[in-house]
Design a protein around this motif. Structure first.
Motif, PDB file in Angstrom:
ATOM      1  N   GLN A  31       0.939  -1.228   0.007  1.00  0.00           N
ATOM      2  CA  GLN A  31      -0.122  -0.016   0.052  1.00  0.00           C
ATOM      3  C   GLN A  31       0.640   1.270  -0.115  1.00  0.00           C
ATOM      4  O   GLN A  31       0.492   2.178  -0.621  1.00  0.00           O
ATOM      5  CB  GLN A  31      -0.769  -0.123   1.262  1.00  0.00           C
ATOM      6  N   SER A  32       2.055   1.126   0.568  1.00  0.00           N
ATOM      7  CA  SER A  32       2.868   2.410   0.709  1.00  0.00           C
ATOM      8  C   SER A  32       3.505   2.559  -0.710  1.00  0.00           C
ATOM      9  O   SER A  32       3.491   3.778  -1.002  1.00  0.00           O
ATOM     10  CB  SER A  32       4.184   2.237   1.693  1.00  0.00           C
ATOM     11  N   LYS A  35       0.859   4.298  -2.834  1.00  0.00           N
ATOM     12  CA  LYS A  35       0.520   5.430  -2.542  1.00  0.00           C
ATOM     13  C   LYS A  35       1.833   6.352  -3.107  1.00  0.00           C
ATOM     14  O   LYS A  35       1.560   7.517  -3.678  1.00  0.00           O
ATOM     15  CB  LYS A  35       0.393   6.054  -0.904  1.00  0.00           C
ATOM     16  N   SER A  38       1.019   6.908  -6.899  1.00  0.00           N
ATOM     17  CA  SER A  38      -0.219   7.585  -7.071  1.00  0.00           C
ATOM     18  C   SER A  38      -0.080   9.147  -6.717  1.00  0.00           C
ATOM     19  O   SER A  38      -0.690   9.796  -7.285  1.00  0.00           O
ATOM     20  CB  SER A  38      -1.422   6.962  -6.466  1.00  0.00           C
ATOM     21  N   ALA A  40       0.072  10.212  -3.671  1.00  0.00           N
ATOM     22  CA  ALA A  40      -0.803  10.507  -2.477  1.00  0.00           C
ATOM     23  C   ALA A  40       0.409  10.613  -1.290  1.00  0.00           C
ATOM     24  O   ALA A  40      -0.314  11.030  -0.356  1.00  0.00           O
ATOM     25  CB  ALA A  40      -1.754   9.330  -2.155  1.00  0.00           C
TER      26      ALA A  40
END
Length: 265
Positions: A31-32, A35, A38, A40
């Protein structure tokens, strides 16, 4: 001008790495990485250094948009390759561990913790759900549900707890095909005090087709006080026999053992 997220995506694909593989090399979650790519979120300095070493580029190249060229030339993967990678990445998500924890906590533990996967590799990874309520391949909590579960109330293929239900159940009170505890019920029941099942071994009372205990009720029974099934027993007959030798027996437990004794067949 390329942003950090665009450069990271390009470098990762150049090396033929999935987000999961890159995350494993950096010691972070997928997930990191997602992100970062992306836009984010941005990695901390230590991770930027690790990325620069992994991809053989400078930290300046990674963080400064005006620097377009890394230290060594790169070739973008053919569109078909990139598309195939995205498809593989999407499919692989279905086989990864699904984890979730509630933000609310109690005694430092999340109220609910879930860590589930049906992929063989993830089953061997020993990732554990830990929380007040824990659900997972391996679950530890006050209430635990999983393949291997440990808790006050535990349900699973292999369960350990004050109240344990499972294929292999061990607890103060255990129920399952193979059950062991102070109070055990199941086809094979081993009770330190009380046991009921097809094959029952109880320290104080055993009720079953084959029963061994200080007080035993069954087709084949052995013990100090024995009541054989014979041509049949009624629940009141079993209750009277148990009360005769254990007058202080807890009434709900008396009823339960008597039901077992009257329905051994």
């Amino acid at each position: 001008m390329k942003t950090f997220s665009e450069k990271l995506l390009e470098l990762r694909r150049r090396e033929g790495l999935s987000q999961e593989q890159l995350a494993d090399r950096l010691g972070v979650t997928r997930q990191s990485v997602s992100k970062w790519e992306s836009g984010a979120a941005a990695p901390e300095l230590s991770k930027l250094v690790a990325l620069s070493e992994l991809f053989s580029v400078s930290v300046d190249y990674l963080v400064k948009d005006r620097l377009e060229n890394p230290e060594r030339p790169t070739e973008a993967p053919p569109p078909s390759t990139a598309k195939l990678e995205e498809q593989i990445e999407e499919i692989s998500r279905f086989f990864r561990a699904w984890t979730w924890e509630s933000k609310a906590t109690l005694f430092g533990l999340p109220l609910i913790s879930i860590c589930l996967s049906f992929h063989p590799h993830m089953l061997r990874s020993r990732k554990t759900a830990r929380g007040i309520i824990a659900i997972g391949n391996i679950a530890v909590g006050v209430v635990a549900l999983g393949g291997l579960s440990v808790g006050i109330f535990s349900i699973g293929a292999f369960s350990v707890g004050a109240l344990a239900l499972g294929a292999l159940a061990f607890g103060l009170a255990a129920l399952g095909p193979v059950a062991a505890g102070l109070l055990a019920f199941g086809p094979v029941a081993l009770g330190l005090w009380y046991a009921g099942g097809v094959a029952a071994l109880g320290g104080k009372i055993a009720v079953g087709v084959a029963a061994v205990g200080e007080t035993a009720v069954g087709y084949d029974a052995a013990g100090k006080h024995v009541l054989l099934w014979g041509s049949g027993l009624t629940q009141p007959e079993v209750e009277a026999f148990l009360l005769e030798h254990h007058p202080s027996l807890w009434k709900p437990l008396l009823k339960l053992l008597a039901v077992f004794g009257a329905n051994i067949k």
